[in-house]
Write a protein that holds these residues in place. Structure first.
Motif, PDB file in Angstrom:
ATOM      1  N   GLY A  74       0.841  -1.188   0.000  1.00 51.96           N
ATOM      2  CA  GLY A  74       0.000   0.000   0.000  1.00 51.96           C
ATOM      3  C   GLY A  74       0.872   1.234   0.000  1.00 51.96           C
ATOM      4  N   SER A  75       0.689   2.082   1.000  1.00 59.12           N
ATOM      5  CA  SER A  75       1.488   3.315   1.073  1.00 59.12           C
ATOM      6  C   SER A  75       2.665   3.185   2.037  1.00 59.12           C
ATOM      7  CB  SER A  75       0.590   4.479   1.488  1.00 59.12           C
ATOM      8  OG  SER A  75       0.032   4.238   2.766  1.00 59.12           O
ATOM      9  N   THR A  76       2.953   1.960   2.478  1.00 59.52           N
ATOM     10  CA  THR A  76       4.104   1.709   3.341  1.00 59.52           C
ATOM     11  C   THR A  76       5.279   1.236   2.509  1.00 59.52           C
ATOM     12  OG1 THR A  76       2.695   1.129   5.219  1.00 59.52           O
ATOM     13  CG2 THR A  76       4.966   0.344   5.285  1.00 59.52           C
ATOM     14  N   VAL A  77       6.413   1.905   2.660  1.00 56.34           N
ATOM     15  CA  VAL A  77       7.657   1.488   2.011  1.00 56.34           C
ATOM     16  C   VAL A  77       8.267   0.397   2.881  1.00 56.34           C
ATOM     17  CG1 VAL A  77       9.970   2.228   1.295  1.00 56.34           C
ATOM     18  CG2 VAL A  77       8.022   3.780   1.029  1.00 56.34           C
ATOM     19  N   VAL A  78       8.656  -0.708   2.258  1.00 51.71           N
ATOM     20  CA  VAL A  78       9.241  -1.834   2.985  1.00 51.71           C
ATOM     21  C   VAL A  78      10.697  -1.977   2.540  1.00 51.71           C
ATOM     22  CG1 VAL A  78       9.099  -4.295   3.483  1.00 51.71           C
ATOM     23  CG2 VAL A  78       7.000  -2.982   3.067  1.00 51.71           C
ATOM     24  N   LEU A  79      11.617  -1.823   3.489  1.00 56.65           N
ATOM     25  CA  LEU A  79      13.044  -2.011   3.203  1.00 56.65           C
ATOM     26  C   LEU A  79      13.450  -3.378   3.725  1.00 56.65           C
ATOM     27  CD1 LEU A  79      14.406   1.507   4.255  1.00 56.65           C
ATOM     28  CD2 LEU A  79      13.718   0.715   1.976  1.00 56.65           C
ATOM     29  N   LYS A  80      14.251  -4.095   2.924  1.00 55.03           N
ATOM     30  CA  LYS A  80      14.705  -5.438   3.275  1.00 55.03           C
ATOM     31  C   LYS A  80      16.191  -5.542   2.958  1.00 55.03           C
ATOM     32  CE  LYS A  80      10.352  -7.361   1.595  1.00 55.03           C
ATOM     33  NZ  LYS A  80       9.727  -8.366   0.740  1.00 55.03           N
ATOM     34  N   GLY A  81      16.916  -6.320   3.740  1.00 54.99           N
ATOM     35  CA  GLY A  81      18.314  -6.561   3.434  1.00 54.99           C
ATOM     36  C   GLY A  81      19.238  -6.186   4.566  1.00 54.99           C
ATOM     37  N   LYS A  82      20.420  -5.680   4.193  1.00 59.81           N
ATOM     38  CA  LYS A  82      21.456  -5.384   5.185  1.00 59.81           C
ATOM     39  C   LYS A  82      22.098  -4.032   4.887  1.00 59.81           C
ATOM     40  CE  LYS A  82      25.547  -7.342   7.304  1.00 59.81           C
ATOM     41  NZ  LYS A  82      26.447  -8.473   7.413  1.00 59.81           N
ATOM     42  N   VAL A  83      22.339  -3.266   5.939  1.00 57.38           N
ATOM     43  CA  VAL A  83      23.060  -1.991   5.821  1.00 57.38           C
ATOM     44  C   VAL A  83      24.297  -2.051   6.704  1.00 57.38           C
ATOM     45  CG1 VAL A  83      21.047  -0.560   5.249  1.00 57.38           C
ATOM     46  CG2 VAL A  83      21.646  -0.925   7.631  1.00 57.38           C
ATOM     47  N   PRO A  84      25.344  -1.298   6.348  1.00 58.33           N
ATOM     48  CA  PRO A  84      26.572  -1.364   7.139  1.00 58.33           C
ATOM     49  C   PRO A  84      26.452  -0.728   8.525  1.00 58.33           C
ATOM     50  CG  PRO A  84      26.804   0.171   5.301  1.00 58.33           C
ATOM     51  CD  PRO A  84      25.498  -0.502   5.140  1.00 58.33           C
ATOM     52  N   ASN A  85      25.570   0.273   8.679  1.00 63.95           N
ATOM     53  CA  ASN A  85      25.445   0.935   9.984  1.00 63.95           C
ATOM     54  C   ASN A  85      24.091   1.624  10.126  1.00 63.95           C
ATOM     55  OD1 ASN A  85      25.679   3.684   8.855  1.00 63.95           O
ATOM     56  ND2 ASN A  85      27.803   3.085   8.442  1.00 63.95           N
ATOM     57  N   GLN A  86      23.786   2.026  11.356  1.00 63.42           N
ATOM     58  CA  GLN A  86      22.494   2.648  11.662  1.00 63.42           C
ATOM     59  C   GLN A  86      22.339   3.987  10.953  1.00 63.42           C
ATOM     60  OE1 GLN A  86      19.899   1.252  13.455  1.00 63.42           O
ATOM     61  NE2 GLN A  86      18.771   3.006  12.679  1.00 63.42           N
ATOM     62  N   ALA A  87      23.417   4.719  10.764  1.00 62.86           N
ATOM     63  CA  ALA A  87      23.326   6.022  10.100  1.00 62.86           C
ATOM     64  C   ALA A  87      22.804   5.886   8.671  1.00 62.86           C
ATOM     65  CB  ALA A  87      24.689   6.714  10.107  1.00 62.86           C
ATOM     66  N   ILE A  88      23.246   4.863   7.967  1.00 60.16           N
ATOM     67  CA  ILE A  88      22.771   4.631   6.594  1.00 60.16           C
ATOM     68  C   ILE A  88      21.283   4.277   6.615  1.00 60.16           C
ATOM     69  CG2 ILE A  88      22.943   3.101   4.584  1.00 60.16           C
ATOM     70  CD1 ILE A  88      25.214   5.090   4.711  1.00 60.16           C
ATOM     71  N   LEU A  89      20.881   3.425   7.547  1.00 60.40           N
ATOM     72  CA  LEU A  89      19.467   3.060   7.638  1.00 60.40           C
ATOM     73  C   LEU A  89      18.619   4.286   7.952  1.00 60.40           C
ATOM     74  CD1 LEU A  89      17.218   0.987   7.567  1.00 60.40           C
ATOM     75  CD2 LEU A  89      17.746   0.442   9.968  1.00 60.40           C
ATOM     76  N   THR A  90      19.079   5.115   8.853  1.00 61.56           N
ATOM     77  CA  THR A  90      18.358   6.348   9.187  1.00 61.56           C
ATOM     78  C   THR A  90      18.213   7.232   7.966  1.00 61.56           C
ATOM     79  OG1 THR A  90      19.135   6.215  11.473  1.00 61.56           O
ATOM     80  CG2 THR A  90      18.373   8.377  10.699  1.00 61.56           C
ATOM     81  N   LYS A  91      19.262   7.338   7.169  1.00 65.60           N
ATOM     82  CA  LYS A  91      19.217   8.142   5.947  1.00 65.60           C
ATOM     83  C   LYS A  91      18.234   7.550   4.943  1.00 65.60           C
ATOM     84  CE  LYS A  91      20.481  11.238   2.937  1.00 65.60           C
ATOM     85  NZ  LYS A  91      20.091  12.619   3.037  1.00 65.60           N
ATOM     86  N   LEU A  92      18.263   6.242   4.752  1.00 64.85           N
ATOM     87  CA  LEU A  92      17.326   5.587   3.839  1.00 64.85           C
ATOM     88  C   LEU A  92      15.880   5.843   4.253  1.00 64.85           C
ATOM     89  CD1 LEU A  92      19.138   2.157   3.352  1.00 64.85           C
ATOM     90  CD2 LEU A  92      18.830   3.921   1.609  1.00 64.85           C
ATOM     91  N   VAL A  93      15.614   5.732   5.540  1.00 68.72           N
ATOM     92  CA  VAL A  93      14.256   5.967   6.048  1.00 68.72           C
ATOM     93  C   VAL A  93      13.845   7.414   5.797  1.00 68.72           C
ATOM     94  CG1 VAL A  93      12.849   6.087   8.150  1.00 68.72           C
ATOM     95  CG2 VAL A  93      14.312   4.101   7.732  1.00 68.72           C
ATOM     96  N   ALA A  94      14.739   8.354   6.043  1.00 72.59           N
ATOM     97  CA  ALA A  94      14.420   9.766   5.832  1.00 72.59           C
ATOM     98  C   ALA A  94      14.114  10.058   4.368  1.00 72.59           C
ATOM     99  CB  ALA A  94      15.571  10.641   6.318  1.00 72.59           C
TER     100      ALA A  94
END
Length: 113
Positions: A74-94
C-alpha cells in the motif's frame, strides 16, 4: 548499477520525478492514489517503490548501497536486506519518508552491521 536498474530493471529516466507534479486519473475520472503513481505520472502498482528507488538513486549518500531492497505494501515502504550501519538506515528511512505517497517506512526486515 543504480537502484532502479538493480531492483526493477529500469534505466534512470532523465525527466522522472520522485514526486510527480500531478496525480493521474483513471479513464473514469478517479484520481490515482499517490502510492500508485509511477515515474512518469502514470498508474503503476509499484509506483511508490520505484519512486523511492529513484530518490535513492538521486541521493549521493545512499546511491551505491546494493544490499537493500525496496518494496511497498500500500502506502508503506518496505526495506529489506542489510546496511553497514544505523546512520545509513536512518538516511534511507528519511529519504523514503520524503517521497510523495509514503505514509510509513518498515525496517524490521533490515539487518544492521
Amino acid at each position: 548499477m543504480g537502484w532502479l536498474q538493480r531492483l526493477f530493471g529500469l534505466e534512470k529516466p532523465p525527466q522522472a520525478a520522485a514526486a510527480p507534479a500531478q496525480a493521474p486519473t483513471t479513464p473514469s475520472g478517479e484520481t490515482v492514489a499517490p502510492e500508485r503513481v509511477g515515474l512518469h505520472g502514470e498508474y503503476d502498482q509499484s509506483g511508490l517503490a520505484k519512486r523511492v528507488a529513484l530518490a535513492f538513486d538521486n541521493d549521493p549518500e545512499v546511491d551505491d548501497i546494493d544490499t537493500i531492497y525496496v518494496a511497498q505494501t500500500g502506502s508503506t515502504v518496505v526495506l529489506k536486506g542489510k546496511v553497514p550501519n544505523q546512520a545509513i538506515l536512518t538516511k534511507l528511512v528519511a529519504v523514503a519518508r520524503g517521497v510523495n505517497g509514503a505514509t510509513a517506512v518498515e525496517t524490521n526486515q533490515v539487518t544492521v552491521g
